[in-house]
Design an enzyme around this catalytic site. Structure first.
Site, mmCIF file in Angstrom:
data_model
loop_
_atom_site.group_PDB
_atom_site.id
_atom_site.type_symbol
_atom_site.label_atom_id
_atom_site.label_comp_id
_atom_site.label_asym_id
_atom_site.label_seq_id
_atom_site.Cartn_x
_atom_site.Cartn_y
_atom_site.Cartn_z
ATOM 1 N N ASP A 132 0.906 -1.234 0.033
ATOM 2 C CA ASP A 132 0.011 0.141 -0.021
ATOM 3 C C ASP A 132 0.782 1.231 0.011
ATOM 4 O O ASP A 132 0.650 2.125 0.893
ATOM 5 C CB ASP A 132 -0.895 -0.056 1.180
ATOM 6 C CG ASP A 132 -2.118 1.077 1.028
ATOM 7 O OD1 ASP A 132 -2.974 1.053 1.971
ATOM 8 O OD2 ASP A 132 -1.893 1.759 0.034
ATOM 9 N N ARG A 136 0.430 8.934 1.240
ATOM 10 C CA ARG A 136 -0.141 9.006 2.502
ATOM 11 C C ARG A 136 0.365 7.860 3.512
ATOM 12 O O ARG A 136 0.297 8.131 4.686
ATOM 13 C CB ARG A 136 -1.808 8.748 2.328
ATOM 14 C CG ARG A 136 -2.219 7.281 1.913
ATOM 15 C CD ARG A 136 -3.661 6.714 1.822
ATOM 16 N NE ARG A 136 -3.614 5.548 0.960
ATOM 17 C CZ ARG A 136 -3.597 5.267 -0.373
ATOM 18 N NH1 ARG A 136 -3.673 6.455 -1.213
ATOM 19 N NH2 ARG A 136 -3.584 4.271 -0.988
ATOM 20 N N ASN A 137 1.187 7.067 2.995
ATOM 21 C CA ASN A 137 1.765 6.095 3.772
ATOM 22 C C ASN A 137 3.080 6.201 3.956
ATOM 23 O O ASN A 137 4.005 5.287 4.348
ATOM 24 C CB ASN A 137 1.282 4.602 3.344
ATOM 25 C CG ASN A 137 0.080 4.355 3.543
ATOM 26 O OD1 ASN A 137 -0.850 4.837 4.796
ATOM 27 N ND2 ASN A 137 -0.667 3.488 2.630
ATOM 28 N N ASP A 150 4.269 1.682 7.468
ATOM 29 C CA ASP A 150 3.433 0.767 7.643
ATOM 30 C C ASP A 150 3.596 -0.227 6.305
ATOM 31 O O ASP A 150 2.547 -0.824 5.983
ATOM 32 C CB ASP A 150 1.971 1.493 7.524
ATOM 33 C CG ASP A 150 1.855 2.371 8.592
ATOM 34 O OD1 ASP A 150 1.247 3.720 8.498
ATOM 35 O OD2 ASP A 150 2.374 1.843 9.782
HETATM 36 C C1 LIG Z 1 4.801 7.233 12.946
HETATM 37 N N1 LIG Z 1 3.833 8.145 13.062
HETATM 38 C C2 LIG Z 1 2.543 7.592 12.801
HETATM 39 C C3 LIG Z 1 1.453 8.299 12.261
HETATM 40 C C4 LIG Z 1 0.200 8.136 12.099
HETATM 41 C C5 LIG Z 1 -0.926 8.581 12.680
HETATM 42 C C6 LIG Z 1 -2.216 7.872 12.646
HETATM 43 N N2 LIG Z 1 -2.313 7.027 11.665
HETATM 44 C C7 LIG Z 1 -1.360 6.452 11.011
HETATM 45 N N3 LIG Z 1 -1.491 5.578 9.993
HETATM 46 N N4 LIG Z 1 -1.911 5.881 8.926
HETATM 47 C C8 LIG Z 1 -1.996 4.954 7.768
HETATM 48 C C9 LIG Z 1 -2.019 3.464 8.090
HETATM 49 C C10 LIG Z 1 -2.209 2.775 7.131
HETATM 50 C C11 LIG Z 1 -1.954 1.162 7.366
HETATM 51 C C12 LIG Z 1 -2.251 0.270 6.243
HETATM 52 C C13 LIG Z 1 -2.158 -1.208 6.649
HETATM 53 C C14 LIG Z 1 -1.127 0.614 4.942
HETATM 54 C C15 LIG Z 1 -3.398 0.671 5.387
HETATM 55 C C16 LIG Z 1 -1.833 0.574 8.582
HETATM 56 C C17 LIG Z 1 -1.587 1.711 9.804
HETATM 57 F F1 LIG Z 1 -1.451 1.257 11.112
HETATM 58 C C18 LIG Z 1 -1.729 3.213 9.258
HETATM 59 C C19 LIG Z 1 -1.601 4.141 10.573
HETATM 60 O O1 LIG Z 1 -1.299 3.879 11.734
HETATM 61 C C20 LIG Z 1 -0.108 6.999 11.029
HETATM 62 C C21 LIG Z 1 1.112 6.357 10.224
HETATM 63 O O2 LIG Z 1 1.519 5.194 10.726
HETATM 64 C C22 LIG Z 1 1.819 9.868 12.525
HETATM 65 C C23 LIG Z 1 3.068 10.382 12.993
HETATM 66 N N5 LIG Z 1 3.262 11.760 13.135
HETATM 67 C C24 LIG Z 1 2.631 12.836 13.029
HETATM 68 C C25 LIG Z 1 2.964 14.065 13.342
HETATM 69 C C26 LIG Z 1 2.315 15.258 13.246
HETATM 70 N N6 LIG Z 1 0.997 15.108 12.843
HETATM 71 C C27 LIG Z 1 0.465 14.025 12.776
HETATM 72 N N7 LIG Z 1 1.147 12.654 12.903
HETATM 73 C C28 LIG Z 1 4.132 9.525 13.086
HETATM 74 O O3 LIG Z 1 5.317 9.888 13.298
#
Ligand SMILES: Cn1cc(-c2ccnc(-n3ncc4cc(C(C)(C)C)cc(F)c4c3=O)c2CO)cc(Nc2ccncn2)c1=O
Length: 272
Positions: A132, A136-137, A150
């Site tokens: 994926d 966005r990822n 991810d």
């Molecule tokens: C490591 N990390 C993760 C995120 C973050 C936050 C919320 N959702 C996610 N997401 N986004 C997308 C995602 C997608 C998947 C697929 C299996 C590939 C479909 C599986 C996930 F588990 C995630 C996930 O956890 C992330 C991405 O893993 C945000 C960060 N940083 C910031 C900084 C400032 N503002 C917002 N986020 C960061 O440093």
């Protein structure tokens, strides 16, 4: 002592970063000083035991352009997935927020693409498929560092709206013909998605194929229609994107080859 098992008592949870595929993700501190992101896995969203087994492998995948998995808290529920923290969030949001300053900076856009390519070349070398890859990822850290996030997690999603190619959440616009027809994933299907990611970068976060419905995109992609050249994009860069969209997987370059080609383009463009 399981190296990949993290003691939740060593974690201090801070503000929410967003809610991804598996539930809420929060910023945190590990062992008092290490900045981390903590995914708190919502029950029923992931096949947890399979993932916990795979986590041992994932913690060994280490590269400057991959978001590092530090470990998991798997002794109680919900399980926590603890990764490196990237302060600027997703590449897609970063591109959209900084469109004004980025459109005139082709060198920086190309550098971001090359960083993602380096991370993907590392996964390719380890026979690891993302499944994926998209802007966005990917995540952005300090000094415009970009990392792939991810990778491999798609295999553990339980929501069949996401896993089946007919589902409403399946990433159709990043999928090549062999994935649309047979869900046949490979590093070469990641290369197709990488071409779409390059298009996202050079359009500063536009939606590929605009407002076309998924069914219309499937039809067009199978007929060989490809994304048009972004306005602010050198022809040599677009030529690389087009190679990623060869109908047959064997006609697409590997990430190893892509990396050399893009570095070559960057050297020619940035000398002039
Ligand atoms: C490591 N990390 C993760 C995120 C973050 C936050 C919320 N959702 C996610 N997401 N986004 C997308 C995602 C997608 C998947 C697929 C299996 C590939 C479909 C599986 C996930 F588990 C995630 C996930 O956890 C992330 C991405 O893993 C945000 C960060 N940083 C910031 C900084 C400032 N503002 C917002 N986020 C960061 O440093």
């Amino acid at each position: 002592h399981d190296k990949w098992e993290i003691d939740p008592q060593e974690l201090m949870l801070l503000e929410e970063l967003g809610s991804g595929q598996f539930g809420v993700v929060r910023r945190g501190k590990w062992r008092g000083s290490i900045d981390v992101a903590v995914k708190m896995m919502k029950e029923g969203t992931m096949s947890e035991d399979d993932f916990i087994e795979e986590a041992k492998v994932m913690t060994k995948l280490q590269h400057t352009n991959l978001v590092q998995l530090y470990g998991v808290c798997s002794k109680n529920r919900p399980i926590f997935i603890v990764t490196e923290y990237m302060r600027h969030g997703s590449l897609l949001n970063y591109l959209r927020r900084h469109e004004q300053s980025l459109t005139s900076n082709q060198g920086l856009l190309l550098d971001m693409c090359i960083q993602v390519c380096k991370g993907m070349a590392y996964l390719e070398r380890h026979n690891y498929i993302h499944r994926d890859l998209a802007a966005r990822n990917c995540l952005v850290g300090s000094e415009n560092i970009v990392k792939v996030a991810d990778f491999g997690l798609a295999r553990y999603v339980l929501d069949d709206q996401y896993t089946s190619s007919g589902g409403s959440k399946f990433p159709i616009k990043w999928a090549p013909p062999e994935v649309l027809n047979y869900t046949r994933f490979s590093s070469k299907s990641d290369v197709w998605a990488y071409g779409v990611l390059m298009w996202e970068v050079f359009t500063c976060g536009k939606m590929p194929y605009g407002r076309l419905k998924n069914s219309e995109v499937v039809e067009k992609v199978q007929k060989g229609l490809i994304l048009e050249k972004p306005k602010t994009c050198y022809k040599e860069v677009y030529d690389v994107m087009r190679k990623c969209w060869s109908q047959l997987p064997e006609n697409r370059p590997s990430f190893r080859v892509l990396k050399e080609q893009l570095i070559g383009v960057a050297q020619r463009l940035l000398v002039d």
